[in-house]
Scaffold this active site. Structure first.
Site, PDB file in Angstrom:
ATOM      1  N   HIS A  61       0.822  -1.201   0.000  1.00  0.00           N
ATOM      2  CA  HIS A  61       0.000   0.000   0.000  1.00  0.00           C
ATOM      3  C   HIS A  61       0.863   1.262   0.000  1.00  0.00           C
ATOM      4  O   HIS A  61       0.509   2.255  -0.633  1.00  0.00           O
ATOM      5  CB  HIS A  61      -0.907  -0.002   1.238  1.00  0.00           C
ATOM      6  N   HIS A 108      -9.884   3.052  -0.748  1.00  0.00           N
ATOM      7  CA  HIS A 108     -10.092   2.596   0.626  1.00  0.00           C
ATOM      8  C   HIS A 108     -10.981   1.363   0.564  1.00  0.00           C
ATOM      9  O   HIS A 108     -12.127   1.373   1.004  1.00  0.00           O
ATOM     10  CB  HIS A 108     -10.718   3.699   1.478  1.00  0.00           C
TER      11      HIS A 108
END
Length: 959
Positions: free
Chosen positions: A228, A295
């Site tokens: 990420h 997200h």
């Protein structure tokens, strides 16, 4: 200390909207024995109130006196006879409660600071329910096991909010003597999501140091090295084999997406791929910055909280770019599973797609609206493969002065954390977002869900902008993935930094130093402040009740040093932390699937086909979502998400005026079509770029000042064939950017979107590339919208219609995929975009619309019902390829680079002259009736009333 309980409920004569909605959801679950649901909001307050003050709190703070009433204590159930059931839903211990925080502030302002405030929701069900049914309702409709506890009946007490005090216990992790199996097991046990090679690299580092690592050191490396945060896959070296050819990449990202930006080298690009957002010139005094984040995994666990913190987090990206931008517009794109799936077909550990969709939309709505930022553009896409892995893309556009675009922290500057307090929510968020989802994640990673508070972020933003304009800090960034570990670690990368973790303000006691360091609790920014300016900046924060605390100091040691109560709990070399992650050499492959075109029987009349395409979830109106967003706040929205006579037609893009008093604007658009990726991800990516460009141009954006953003959301890229599809898309990104002379300025990837079900089945999401784009609008008064404006106007199609139905909605409603995926002519497409932009700038066009999902028939019908006018169309003169030889192909082909224009007759000659040498056709006229009539070869192909088309378009998502 007194314990006060308040129940807030609807007054007699006023609708209990929440109860009504819950009853509707219960019926959708297949339970029809419940006749009524009553809902109440519950507040549990520990405070030394007198009775009179307690009533004042209820009357002045907790209720809406017009439509609500209150009861102090536990309100008795009405004695109405019949079966009744009751549950309460409480937040788990340690979960952030923004409403409680606001109530605490309100009571404090009234003159009495409470010791604690908690909130809950109470439901009373009238009707016969078994215990099993009641628990089913709670689990499927009312509570999220990740963050909430359900209390059944009147007897059970709510969960305790108290956590034990933390006493320092410095922990080291035995690592130096572990074998490969032990290293792999350790990574799994600590949820580090680091592979064996990375663990061995860490082991070697600490062997050289002659000591075992501490727990916080391992966690810091795991966050910083997570997929990420560091994008290991896209930055890896790759041997890529496809269709019998082999290509070598030393760094995939640098040689594709970023490579195009470097080769284009646009002088209007101020800061690209360096900061939290990409920055480009706007005018002589200001720049605009743009970022789109994902997200996904948190939104799968807690749709409301995950999406709210998604939009809250991306708003903080421009806030943390340079010395801070003012957010002026939001965008959002969602990918969900099919909302009509039966509840019994939803896998264990997965929320129903409709519940996810409603929660996600609510989260983005509430956060964006409360921040006072307009949400102006987006898209929604449905596919069964997103059921367990929904995608939530949130974007933000910011305005930043040209002289505030870069940071300049120095040794000796103080590390100050500003905004929200740190809690245990969001722990392991970065690593969790980098791994595979499983049916057990709702329990294992409940702590990875962040809870947002838009009011705190709004106050933080306002004070930071004041401080920025007074030059009171030298650097700023947001606490995003990895929390303080990433924010402070990145700011101190070239210098060194020392942090005292016990000084970090906490939401509640009990957090250890590692949790403090890696928590992704929301609404926190980190700034670098020179000691002599500390008092002045603290006065600004205090004036708005924004908490700000000095937690450390930047140094010249080139090391990250962590302390807790004067004990050093961690120390890492900055070079190893940021550059020590091993570089990977990966294998990838792609073989073009052997597909064929289906044989679908020709129909004489395609009117019903048009209605069926309009009723597809991916074409249907998203008005239910759009209407929930405030797109007028700040007063800068020029082209809105919806347009037309009834303000319900689908705009191609949005135009925002970020600076009042100027005629300059910014157009924002997106391009997305995962269905094409099932045929060829290369052409899917090019189509997404082309669609984003068309959308910008259709509202008045300049074709020569386009900046792009990429968001790669893919399945398990450890599998060579899945990674290969990503590389095909990355190659297309470079080719498309070069062709359009449109650089990428920022991006983000979210990989390993794979769900492992209880039976071991693995489901990957479809290859998904979101392209977001912005463009300058020189004069907002020249902007156009897509709705037909005037009877008698001529209708033109610019661009070539080809036999490209592969991945089309026409094939989809017939249960087919096809092979002829839409392709982009990289030489012709930019010329078409430039000509279209010139025509709009010259005010030769009254309305413009791109051909995309559904093809020409859908585009024309949308323009008609948006303008409440009809159209007479002939396909005979349409510019087509030789093999585009049937009415169906001409109506429903989704060929790229096509524009539909409405042109007044007295401007047609000038318009046609501007388009000389390009594929252009005058296909008909706008009429003053309500019919869309389309003929092919002299025969009627489509004949329908615009309101029937509109009804088919609006019905599917009218929730």
């Amino acid at each position: 200390m007194k314990h006060w309980r308040y129940e807030i409920f609807s007054r007699t004569g006023f609708a209990d909207v929440t109860g009504r909605d819950v009853l509707h959801e219960i019926k959708e679950l297949g339970i029809d024995t419940v006749k009524k649901v009553e809902s109440s909001r519950v507040f549990l307050i520990d405070a030394d109130f007198e009775d009179q003050f307690a009533r004042r709190v209820a009357a002045e703070l907790l209720v809406d006196p017009v439509c609500e009433n209150y009861y102090i204590g536990r309100r008795p159930l009405p004695d109405t006879g019949g079966a009744k059931s009751l549950i309460e839903v409480h937040l788990k211990s340690g979960v952030t409660d923004p409403v409680a925080e606001s109530v605490t502030m309100g009571i404090t302002d009234m003159g009495c600071k409470p010791a604690m405030v908690r909130t809950a929701r109470k439901y009373v069900f009238y009707g016969d329910l078994t215990d099993e049914q009641l628990r089913f309702i709670a689990r499927r409709a009312l509570a999220n096991d990740c963050i909430e506890d359900v209390i059944y009946g009147l007897e059970a007490e709510p969960p305790s909010p108290h956590t034990p005090e933390y006493k320092l216990e410095h922990k080291t992790v035995p690592l130096l003597e572990l074998d490969d199996e032990g290293l792999t097991r350790l990574s799994g046990d600590m949820d580090l999501f680091l592979d064996l090679r990375e663990m061995k690299t860490i082991q070697s580092y600490f062997r050289d140091k002659g000591r075992e690592p501490s727990d916080v050191e391992l966690e810091t490396l795991a966050q910083t090295w997570s997929e990420h945060c560091v994008h290991k896959t896209l930055k890896s070296a790759v041997t890529f084999s496809y269709d019998g050819k082999t290509v070598e990449y030393d760094n995939l990202l640098k040689e594709t997406v970023f490579g195009a930006t470097q080769e284009l080298n646009k002088d209007w690009c101020i800061s690209v791929f360096e900061d939290n957002a990409g920055v480009v010139e706007f005018d002589e005094t200001d720049a605009v910055c743009f970022k789109v984040e994902t997200h996904n995994h948190p939104s799968a666990l807690d749709p409301y909280g995950g999406a709210a913190t998604g939009i809250g987090g991306v708003i903080r990206d421009p806030m943390g770019t340079g010395l801070g931008a003012k957010p002026v517009a939001n965008t959002d794109v969602f990918c969900f599973g099919m909302p009509d799936i039966a509840i019994d077909d939803v896998p264990a550990g997965v929320l129903h797609p409709k519940r996810i969709a409603k929660g996600v939309v609510s989260g983005v709505r509430d956060y964006g609206n409360r921040m006072g930022i307009p949400t102006v553009n987006g898209a929604v896409y449905f596919d069964p493969r997103y059921m367990a892995n929904p995608l939530v893309f949130c974007g933000n556009l910011g305005l930043i002065p040209n002289d505030k675009c870069f940071k300049n922290q120095q040794p000796g500057d103080l590390v100050v954390v500003v905004g929200g307090r740190t809690g245990c929510d969001g722990i392991h968020g970065a690593t969790f977002s980098s791994g595979q989802m499983t049916h057990e994640h709702e329990n294992i990673f409940s702590h990875a869900v962040q809870i947002g508070n838009a009011i705190v972020e709004k106050k933080t933003l306002d004070t930071l902008l004041q401080a920025r304009d007074k030059n009171l800090y030298t650097s700023i960034t947001d606490c995003g993935a990895g929390g303080l570990s990433s924010a402070v670690g990145e700011m101190g990368e070239k210098l060194g930094v020392e942090v005292n973790l016990e000084k970090v303000p906490l939401k509640y006691s009990g957090l250890n130093y590692t949790e403090i360091w890696i928590s992704e609790a929301q609404e926190r920014m980190v700034i670098a402040v020179k000691p002599e300016k500390l008092d002045e900046i603290m006065e600004i924060f205090a004036s708005e009740d924004v908490e700000a605390t000095v937690i450390g100091r930047f140094t010249d040691t080139k090391r990250l040093t962590l302390k807790y109560e004067d004990t050093q709990v961690g120390e890492l070399d900055m070079e190893f932390l940021h550059d020590g992650v091993p570089k990977y050499s990966r294998q990838a492959s792609w073989n073009t699937p052997k597909l064929s075109e289906p044989d679908i029987a020709a129909a004489g009349d395609y009117t019903d086909t048009v209605k069926k395409i309009f009723s597809c979830y991916n074409v249907a109106s998203k008005e239910w979502i759009i209407r929930q967003y405030d797109h007028e706040v700040q007063g800068g929205s020029v082209v809105k998400p919806l347009c037309g006579v009834a303000t319900d037609g689908p705009s191609d893009a949005a135009v925002i005026r970020p600076k009042p008093g100027t005629q300059k604007g910014v157009a924002l658009s997106v391009g997305l079509n995962p269905m094409y990726g099932d045929i060829d991800p290369y052409h899917m990516a090019l189509s997404a770029i082309d669609e984003a460009v068309r959308n910008l141009v259709c509202v008045g954006g300049r074709s020569d000042r386009i900046a792009l953003l990429d968001n790669f959301c893919w399945g398990n890229c450890r599998k060579p064939e899945i990674f290969g599809s990503l590389i095909r898309a990355a190659q297309a990104c470079k080719d498309g950017a070069m062709a359009y002379s449109a650089p990428f300025i920022s991006g983000k990837d979210s990989l390993n979107n794979e769900f492992k079900m209880a039976d071991g089945t693995e489901v990957n999401i479809p290859a998904t590339l979101l392209i977001s784009a912005i463009s300058l609008v020189d004069n907002i008064e020249k902007c156009v919208t897509m709705d037909f404006k005037k009877p008698g106007s001529l209708i033109y199609v610019l661009g070539l219609t080809k036999n490209e139905l592969g991945g089309s909605h026409y094939y989809y409603i017939n249960g087919e995929l096809g092979a002829n995926v839409p392709q982009v002519d990289l030489e012709l497409a930019p010329k078409l975009a430039a000509a279209a932009a010139d025509a709009i700038s010259a005010k030769l066009v009254r309305s413009a619309h791109d051909c995309s999902e559904g093809g020409l028939a859908i585009a024309v019908a949308e323009m008609a019902f948006a303008g409440e006018l009809g159209a007479e169309i002939s396909l005979d003169g349409l510019a087509v390829s030789d093999d585009c030889d049937t009415a169906a192909k001409k109506l429903f082909s989704e060929s790229n680079s096509r524009y539909v224009f409405e042109v007044e007759p007295d401007k047609s000659s000038e318009f046609e002259a501007l388009m000389a040498g390009l594929p252009l056709a005058n296909i008909g006229t706008v009429t003053d009736n309500s019919l869309v009539n389309i003929t092919a070869g002299g025969k009627t192909a489509v004949s329908g009333d615009i309101m029937e088309f509109k009804q088919a378009w609006q019905k599917p998502l009218a929730w």
